[in-house]
Design a protein around this motif. Structure first.
Motif, PDB file in Angstrom:
ATOM      1  N   ALA A  58       0.832  -1.206   0.000  1.00 43.59           N
ATOM      2  CA  ALA A  58       0.000   0.000   0.000  1.00 43.59           C
ATOM      3  C   ALA A  58       0.865   1.255   0.000  1.00 43.59           C
ATOM      4  N   GLU A  59       1.927   1.247   0.790  1.00 46.07           N
ATOM      5  CA  GLU A  59       2.814   2.407   0.859  1.00 46.07           C
ATOM      6  C   GLU A  59       3.551   2.615  -0.465  1.00 46.07           C
ATOM      7  N   CYS A  61       2.572   1.677  -3.424  1.00 49.37           N
ATOM      8  CA  CYS A  61       1.590   2.149  -4.412  1.00 49.37           C
ATOM      9  C   CYS A  61       1.207   3.609  -4.192  1.00 49.37           C
ATOM     10  N   ARG A  62       1.159   4.019  -2.944  1.00 52.07           N
ATOM     11  CA  ARG A  62       0.810   5.403  -2.615  1.00 52.07           C
ATOM     12  C   ARG A  62       1.938   6.357  -3.001  1.00 52.07           C
ATOM     13  N   GLU A  63       3.181   5.937  -2.788  1.00 54.15           N
ATOM     14  CA  GLU A  63       4.320   6.838  -2.974  1.00 54.15           C
ATOM     15  C   GLU A  63       4.957   6.776  -4.357  1.00 54.15           C
ATOM     16  N   ARG A  68       1.308   1.795  -9.105  1.00 53.17           N
ATOM     17  CA  ARG A  68      -0.147   1.851  -8.900  1.00 53.17           C
ATOM     18  C   ARG A  68      -0.937   0.997  -9.870  1.00 53.17           C
ATOM     19  N   GLU A  72      -3.993  -2.533  -6.777  1.00 54.94           N
ATOM     20  CA  GLU A  72      -5.106  -2.526  -5.827  1.00 54.94           C
ATOM     21  C   GLU A  72      -5.869  -3.849  -5.743  1.00 54.94           C
ATOM     22  N   SER A  83      -5.225  -0.842   4.947  1.00 52.54           N
ATOM     23  CA  SER A  83      -5.357   0.448   5.604  1.00 52.54           C
ATOM     24  C   SER A  83      -5.411   0.345   7.123  1.00 52.54           C
ATOM     25  N   ALA A  86      -1.978   1.670   8.268  1.00 51.54           N
ATOM     26  CA  ALA A  86      -1.270   2.567   7.369  1.00 51.54           C
ATOM     27  C   ALA A  86      -0.996   3.901   8.050  1.00 51.54           C
ATOM     28  N   GLN A  89      -0.977  10.684   6.459  1.00 51.31           N
ATOM     29  CA  GLN A  89      -0.120  11.753   5.950  1.00 51.31           C
ATOM     30  C   GLN A  89      -0.627  13.090   6.380  1.00 51.31           C
TER      31      GLN A  89
END
Length: 89
Positions: A58-59, A61-63, A68, A72, A83, A86, A89
């Motif tokens: 998840a991190e 994909c987020r950063e 990405r 998902e 989540s 997580a 931010q």
């Protein structure tokens, strides 16, 4: 400063994934790191490590935008809520 066991384990499994890519002489990118984390998660049996791998994915994909695409749905298949722990931010 005060990090949970899962947060520390998340960093550790991310490092393992990067080390595995380096050992294979593979390119390092968001996509390759996300794919390696997915592979690790598919074979992991320890619940803490499964959670850490889901959080790491998840991190990443987020950063990292290149991670990405297609990430998902696989996170749902891990059976772990990414989540849950997580970082905000």
């Amino acid at each position: 400063m005060y990090r949970s066991k899962i947060e520390k384990l998340t960093d550790y499994v991310t490092g393992e994934a990067v080390a595995a890519l380096l050992e294979q002489n593979a390119s390092i990118s968001g996509a390759s790191l996300a794919n390696r984390l997915k592979v690790m998660a598919m074979t992991e049996t320890d619940s803490d490590r499964q959670q850490a791998l889901a959080l790491a994915l998840a991190e990443v994909c987020r950063e990292l935008p290149s991670a990405r695409v297609g990430a998902e749905p696989t996170m749902h298949n891990l059976g772990v809520r990414a989540s849950a722990g997580a970082k905000k931010q």
